[in-house]
Design a protein around this motif. Structure first.
Motif, PDB file in Angstrom:
ATOM      1  N   SER A  12       0.836  -1.244   0.011  1.00 36.53           N
ATOM      2  CA  SER A  12       0.206   0.115   0.023  1.00 36.53           C
ATOM      3  C   SER A  12       0.849   1.387   0.111  1.00 36.53           C
ATOM      4  O   SER A  12       1.985   1.336   0.512  1.00 36.53           O
ATOM      5  N   SER A  13       0.364   2.380  -0.608  1.00 35.87           N
ATOM      6  CA  SER A  13       0.817   3.529  -0.657  1.00 35.87           C
ATOM      7  C   SER A  13       0.564   4.591   0.574  1.00 35.87           C
ATOM      8  O   SER A  13       1.054   5.660   0.782  1.00 35.87           O
ATOM      9  N   ILE A  14      -0.122   3.846   1.570  1.00 30.21           N
ATOM     10  CA  ILE A  14      -0.479   4.687   2.796  1.00 30.21           C
ATOM     11  C   ILE A  14       0.915   4.904   3.863  1.00 30.21           C
ATOM     12  O   ILE A  14       1.591   3.796   3.808  1.00 30.21           O
ATOM     13  N   GLY A  15       1.151   6.047   3.985  1.00 30.47           N
ATOM     14  CA  GLY A  15       2.245   6.186   4.908  1.00 30.47           C
ATOM     15  C   GLY A  15       3.586   6.575   3.928  1.00 30.47           C
ATOM     16  O   GLY A  15       4.588   7.097   4.561  1.00 30.47           O
ATOM     17  N   CYS A  16       3.459   6.560   2.740  1.00 25.41           N
ATOM     18  CA  CYS A  16       4.506   7.070   1.792  1.00 25.41           C
ATOM     19  C   CYS A  16       4.484   8.318   1.470  1.00 25.41           C
ATOM     20  O   CYS A  16       3.564   9.133   1.547  1.00 25.41           O
ATOM     21  N   LYS A  17       5.758   8.857   1.108  1.00 24.94           N
ATOM     22  CA  LYS A  17       5.916  10.104   0.667  1.00 24.94           C
ATOM     23  C   LYS A  17       5.044  10.437  -0.451  1.00 24.94           C
ATOM     24  O   LYS A  17       4.757   9.667  -1.291  1.00 24.94           O
ATOM     25  N   GLN A  18       4.524  11.900  -0.711  1.00 23.28           N
ATOM     26  CA  GLN A  18       3.657  12.233  -1.779  1.00 23.28           C
ATOM     27  C   GLN A  18       4.072  11.954  -3.343  1.00 23.28           C
ATOM     28  O   GLN A  18       3.565  11.692  -4.158  1.00 23.28           O
ATOM     29  N   ASN A  19       5.786  12.032  -3.510  1.00 26.58           N
ATOM     30  CA  ASN A  19       6.301  11.790  -4.535  1.00 26.58           C
ATOM     31  C   ASN A  19       6.179  10.381  -4.985  1.00 26.58           C
ATOM     32  O   ASN A  19       6.036  10.030  -6.183  1.00 26.58           O
ATOM     33  N   ARG A  21       3.533   8.259  -4.075  1.00 32.60           N
ATOM     34  CA  ARG A  21       2.319   8.112  -4.477  1.00 32.60           C
ATOM     35  C   ARG A  21       2.037   8.718  -5.916  1.00 32.60           C
ATOM     36  O   ARG A  21       1.094   8.075  -6.701  1.00 32.60           O
ATOM     37  N   ALA A  22       2.541   9.703  -6.247  1.00 32.37           N
ATOM     38  CA  ALA A  22       2.356  10.435  -7.550  1.00 32.37           C
ATOM     39  C   ALA A  22       3.033   9.560  -8.541  1.00 32.37           C
ATOM     40  O   ALA A  22       2.407   9.221  -9.627  1.00 32.37           O
ATOM     41  N   THR A  23       4.164   8.900  -8.167  1.00 32.05           N
ATOM     42  CA  THR A  23       4.653   8.016  -9.027  1.00 32.05           C
ATOM     43  C   THR A  23       3.949   6.862  -9.218  1.00 32.05           C
ATOM     44  O   THR A  23       3.830   6.310 -10.451  1.00 32.05           O
ATOM     45  N   LEU A  24       3.308   6.232  -8.384  1.00 33.67           N
ATOM     46  CA  LEU A  24       2.347   5.095  -8.648  1.00 33.67           C
ATOM     47  C   LEU A  24       1.371   5.446  -9.544  1.00 33.67           C
ATOM     48  O   LEU A  24       0.942   4.660 -10.174  1.00 33.67           O
ATOM     49  N   LYS A  25       0.782   6.584  -9.236  1.00 36.13           N
ATOM     50  CA  LYS A  25      -0.472   6.926 -10.107  1.00 36.13           C
ATOM     51  C   LYS A  25       0.115   7.172 -11.497  1.00 36.13           C
ATOM     52  O   LYS A  25      -0.689   6.861 -12.320  1.00 36.13           O
ATOM     53  N   LEU A  27       2.472   5.672 -13.052  1.00 31.29           N
ATOM     54  CA  LEU A  27       2.561   4.487 -13.497  1.00 31.29           C
ATOM     55  C   LEU A  27       1.474   3.681 -13.974  1.00 31.29           C
ATOM     56  O   LEU A  27       1.293   2.677 -14.685  1.00 31.29           O
ATOM     57  N   GLY A  28       0.384   4.056 -13.608  1.00 33.80           N
ATOM     58  CA  GLY A  28      -1.093   3.408 -13.739  1.00 33.80           C
ATOM     59  C   GLY A  28      -1.540   2.648 -12.593  1.00 33.80           C
ATOM     60  O   GLY A  28      -2.328   1.774 -12.998  1.00 33.80           O
ATOM     61  N   LEU A  29      -0.935   2.636 -11.436  1.00 32.63           N
ATOM     62  CA  LEU A  29      -1.290   1.629 -10.313  1.00 32.63           C
ATOM     63  C   LEU A  29      -2.194   2.543  -9.333  1.00 32.63           C
ATOM     64  O   LEU A  29      -1.926   3.285  -8.825  1.00 32.63           O
ATOM     65  N   ARG A  30      -3.245   1.607  -9.089  1.00 29.80           N
ATOM     66  CA  ARG A  30      -4.049   2.314  -7.980  1.00 29.80           C
ATOM     67  C   ARG A  30      -4.375   1.308  -6.734  1.00 29.80           C
ATOM     68  O   ARG A  30      -4.660   1.591  -5.893  1.00 29.80           O
ATOM     69  N   LYS A  31      -4.304  -0.058  -7.154  1.00 27.12           N
ATOM     70  CA  LYS A  31      -4.592  -1.002  -5.925  1.00 27.12           C
ATOM     71  C   LYS A  31      -3.483  -1.868  -6.095  1.00 27.12           C
ATOM     72  O   LYS A  31      -2.764  -2.376  -6.688  1.00 27.12           O
ATOM     73  N   GLY A  46      13.380   4.425 -13.761  1.00 24.50           N
ATOM     74  CA  GLY A  46      13.771   5.546 -12.856  1.00 24.50           C
ATOM     75  C   GLY A  46      12.387   5.501 -12.014  1.00 24.50           C
ATOM     76  O   GLY A  46      12.444   5.760 -10.786  1.00 24.50           O
ATOM     77  N   MET A  47      11.296   5.644 -12.534  1.00 22.13           N
ATOM     78  CA  MET A  47       9.864   5.662 -11.812  1.00 22.13           C
ATOM     79  C   MET A  47       9.735   4.391 -10.896  1.00 22.13           C
ATOM     80  O   MET A  47       9.456   4.491  -9.836  1.00 22.13           O
ATOM     81  N   ILE A  48      10.379   3.143 -11.362  1.00 18.73           N
ATOM     82  CA  ILE A  48       9.985   2.036 -10.664  1.00 18.73           C
ATOM     83  C   ILE A  48      11.224   2.095  -9.433  1.00 18.73           C
ATOM     84  O   ILE A  48      11.054   1.503  -8.420  1.00 18.73           O
ATOM     85  N   HIS A  49      12.239   2.609  -9.764  1.00 20.58           N
ATOM     86  CA  HIS A  49      13.374   2.669  -8.707  1.00 20.58           C
ATOM     87  C   HIS A  49      12.738   3.540  -7.386  1.00 20.58           C
ATOM     88  O   HIS A  49      12.961   3.100  -6.361  1.00 20.58           O
ATOM     89  N   ILE A  50      12.108   4.612  -7.806  1.00 25.11           N
ATOM     90  CA  ILE A  50      11.665   5.422  -6.645  1.00 25.11           C
ATOM     91  C   ILE A  50      10.503   4.586  -5.845  1.00 25.11           C
ATOM     92  O   ILE A  50      10.407   4.755  -4.724  1.00 25.11           O
ATOM     93  N   VAL A  51       9.573   3.670  -6.472  1.00 27.08           N
ATOM     94  CA  VAL A  51       8.920   2.990  -5.729  1.00 27.08           C
ATOM     95  C   VAL A  51       9.122   1.555  -5.687  1.00 27.08           C
ATOM     96  O   VAL A  51       8.288   0.744  -5.527  1.00 27.08           O
TER      97      VAL A  51
END
Length: 62
Positions: A12-19, A21-25, A27-31, A46-51
């Motif tokens: 889950s992205s709960i408790g993660c930094k805002q950037n 969460r934005a990276t997951l979004k 990438l097209g991931l919501r659930k 690079g986006m995958i590396h962040i999350v």
């Protein structure tokens, strides 16, 4: 022949930094357990590396 990456959100992205969460979004991931296929580019890597702690990645060759 372009390589593809299969990205699956496993945590889950709960408790993660805002950037993160934005990276997951972007990438097209919501659930959790949702999977998307993306082209294997340096930008996507690079986006995958962040999350990297929230997702699993598989290479798709076909």
């Amino acid at each position: 022949m372009a390589e593809k990456l299969k990205v699956t959100q496993v945590r889950s992205s709960i408790g993660c930094k805002q950037n993160q969460r934005a990276t997951l979004k972007s990438l097209g991931l919501r659930k959790i357990r949702q999977t998307v296929e993306r082209d294997d580019t340096p930008q996507i890597r690079g986006m995958i590396h962040i999350v990297r702690h929230l997702v699993t990645v598989e290479e798709v060759t076909s």
